[in-house]
Design an enzyme around this catalytic site. Structure first.
Site, PDB file in Angstrom:
ATOM      1  CE  LYS A 208     -50.682  -3.769  62.980  1.00  0.00           C
ATOM      2  NZ  LYS A 208     -51.169  -4.353  61.724  1.00  0.00           N
ATOM      3  CE  LYS A 261     -53.638  -1.094  63.169  1.00  0.00           C
ATOM      4  NZ  LYS A 261     -53.619  -2.049  62.089  1.00  0.00           N
TER       5      LYS A 261
END
Ligand SMILES: NCc1[nH]cc(CCC(=O)O)c1CC(=O)O
Ligand SMILES: [Mg+2]
Length: 336
Positions: A208, A261
């Site tokens: 992420k 992400k």
């Protein structure tokens, strides 16, 4: 119209003509390599306190904060459309936030009550709960903060474990740590197993990035950090090898599925991750990616439906098995 002096009676000496396979829609369907299906989609949804609330998020047109009563109706509809799973995010009122985020593991908290109600009303929908402190902390960080403003790792993991256990107790099918503290996947897995939740899975937000594409989501939750940024825990967008390290660690710690992400600016990462693991790979088509398409469509500058399908197809082509997307409902309707 052919130009004058055209010599089409003498074909090019060209034995391979890729256009042969593009001549008709039927042929194009036959040789299509990537198929986007409603089975690939996970729908992130926002729940807020109260009743009969359906409040549109300004920077995410078409996305709403729902109170539980209306959320249940929406999930029933989404499930009828064939969507298998939702990812749940809570909007916590300021008066329930503090600097330790203890509301996050309240067994009667908003997330916990919502999960219970969903699993009772629509048991077939897979419920994925977010494990991170930012919706619950006054400062908006995903971790506990010391007096110098440092985000503390291990004390945060202790809280995350309590949060994950409370979500499992409420009936969550998967817990999804999105905080990027080190060691949290292993700690959560051990705690779930010790408490008998051996079948509750972990969808790890493994790679992420510290991304500016999360802006609209932070509007939705009122969770913009009050100081600093998230760069000491979320990843540097310049790094790819580090993503593979994060993925490897989460798998070793017990993740069932891993995530990259955001998605669109990180298709290369999705592709590399896919090559390193046999676990399902999820990609998060985040709020800023959603907002960009919505905004351009509202201006009349792009063909919204085609751009949505092309964008999500690119994520699948890169290697994503699952896509978390705010477009899930719209796409399900398109694919019907
Ligand atoms: N734990 C926070 C969290 N979980 C999901 C998102 C972003 C999702 C999106 O932008 O759609 C964020 C934002 C952040 O890290 O600040
Ligand atoms: Mg990690």
């Amino acid at each position: 119209m052919l130009p004058e002096n055209s010599t089409t009676d003498k074909p090019l000496n060209c034995f391979q003509r890729p256009r042969r396979l593009r001549q008709t829609a039927t042929l194009r369907r036959m040789v299509r390599e990537t198929i986007l299906s409603v089975d690939d989609l996970i729908y992130p949804m926002f729940v807020t306190e109260g009743e009969e609330q359906k409040v549109e998020i300004a920077s995410m047109p078409g996305c709403y904060r729902y109170s539980l009563d209306l959320l249940l109706k929406e999930i029933a509809e989404v499930s009828r459309l064939g969507i298998n799973a939702i990812a749940l995010f809570p909007v916590i009122p300021e008066n329930k936030k503090d600097d330790t985020g203890k509301e996050s593991y309240n067994l009667e908290g908003l997330v916990q009550q919502t999960v219970k109600a969903i699993k009772q009303a629509i048991p077939e929908i897979v419920v994925i709960t977010d494990v991170a402190l930012d919706p619950f902390t006054t400062h908006g960080h995903d971790g506990l903060v010391d007096e110098n403003g440092t985000i503390l790792n291990d004390p945060t993991v202790e809280v995350l474990v309590k949060m994950a256990l409370s979500q499992a107790a409420a009936g969550a099918d998967f817990v999804a740590p999105s905080d990027m503290m080190d060691g949290r996947v292993g700690a959560i897995r051990q705690a779930l197993d010790a408490e008998g939740y051996i079948n509750v899975g972990i969808l790890a937000y493994s790679a992420k990035y510290a991304s500016a594409y999360y802006g609209p989501f932070r509007d939705a939750l009122d969770s913009t950090p009050k100081f600093g940024d998230k760069k000491t825990y979320q990843m540097d967008p310049a790094n790819a090898r580090e993503a593979l390290k994060e993925i490897e660690l989460d798998i070793a710690e017990g993740a069932d599925m891993v995530m990259v992400k955001p998605a669109l600016a990180y298709l290369d990462i999705i592709c590399q991750v896919k090559e390193t693991t046999n676990l399902p790979v999820a990609a998060y088509n985040v709020s800023g990616e959603y907002a960009m398409i919505k905004a351009a469509a509202q201006m009349g500058w792009i063909d919204e439906k085609q751009v949505i399908l092309e964008t999500l197809t690119s994520m699948k082509r890169a290697g994503a098995d699952l896509i978390l997307t705010y477009f899930a409902k719209e796409v399900a309707l398109m694919l019907l």
